[in-house]
Write an enzyme that holds these catalytic residues in place. Structure first.
Site, short mmCIF file in Angstrom:
data_model
loop_
_atom_site.label_atom_id
_atom_site.label_comp_id
_atom_site.label_asym_id
_atom_site.label_seq_id
_atom_site.Cartn_x
_atom_site.Cartn_y
_atom_site.Cartn_z
CG ASP A 1 -21.65 -1.35 0.66
OD1 ASP A 1 -22.79 -1.98 0.19
OD2 ASP A 1 -21.07 -2.15 0.61
CG ASP B 1 -24.28 -4.79 -2.04
OD1 ASP B 1 -24.42 -4.26 -2.47
OD2 ASP B 1 -23.13 -4.91 -1.82
#
Length: 195
Positions: free
Chosen positions: A77, A120
């Site tokens: 992440d 993301d």
């Protein structure tokens, strides 16, 4: 003479039909490839998508139950990505995501599956032997350093968590859950270290 002309006309006609058929087949194959690409790949990063991961992982996990090999699921992440979109715009955010995707592809082997899981978040699904499990942290630390160096302007880093099949779980959902949890623990530690 007349028969020769007819043969020549038939040969030309056959040649034209063959060319059209080849063109039609090529066009159909391109459409199939395009449809497959859209069904399995993320349109922005051209990494595999989560649907592909689900299907692929199911097959590989079933196969590996027989072989007894390890698989690493790495959940990654981006840290501090939201301000990029907020402060520089989504176009700039898209560029960052594309660059990160390229860095991920270049950090892992061709046989490893790199997935844009959403936003993301990324997942790498990698078959490993015992030695490679220990080397994995080195690869990820190197990737983390490259991302921090390349995106220093934005203050972006990456946090990750790793789960290992069959050691920690024997299905994709639990592997993702464990790796995601470890990733958030790393993210928390990084925030504590900053303060």
């Amino acid at each position: 003479m007349r028969a020769e002309i007819q043969v020549k006309l038939l040969e030309n006609l056959l040649d034209e039909i063959t060319k059209r058929y080849d063109s039609f087949i090529k066009e159909q194959n391109e459409k199939i490839e395009d449809t497959l690409e859209k069904a399995t790949k993320d349109p922005l990063t051209h990494l595999y998508n989560r649907e592909f991961l689900s299907e692929y992982a199911e097959k590989v996990l079933k196969e590996n139950r027989r072989k007894g090999e390890s698989i690493a699921l790495i959940f990654l992440d981006l840290d501090n990505f939201k301000p990029v979109n907020d402060n520089y715009g989504h176009e700039e955010g898209d560029k960052v995501l594309k660059n990160v995707a390229e860095m991920l592809k270049n950090s892992f082997r061709d046989q490893d599956i790199v997935v844009r899981y959403g936003g993301d978040e990324f997942i790498v699904f990698a078959q490993l032997n015992r030695v490679q499990v220990y080397e994995l942290n080195e690869v990820l630390k190197s990737l983390q350093n490259r991302i921090e160096d390349n995106f220093q302007k934005y203050g972006i880093s990456i946090s990750y968590g790793i789960s290992i099949y069959p050691l920690e779980a024997n299905n994709l959902e639990v592997l993702i859950y464990i790796a995601d949890k470890k990733m958030y623990e790393q993210k928390k530690r990084k925030k504590l270290d900053e303060n």
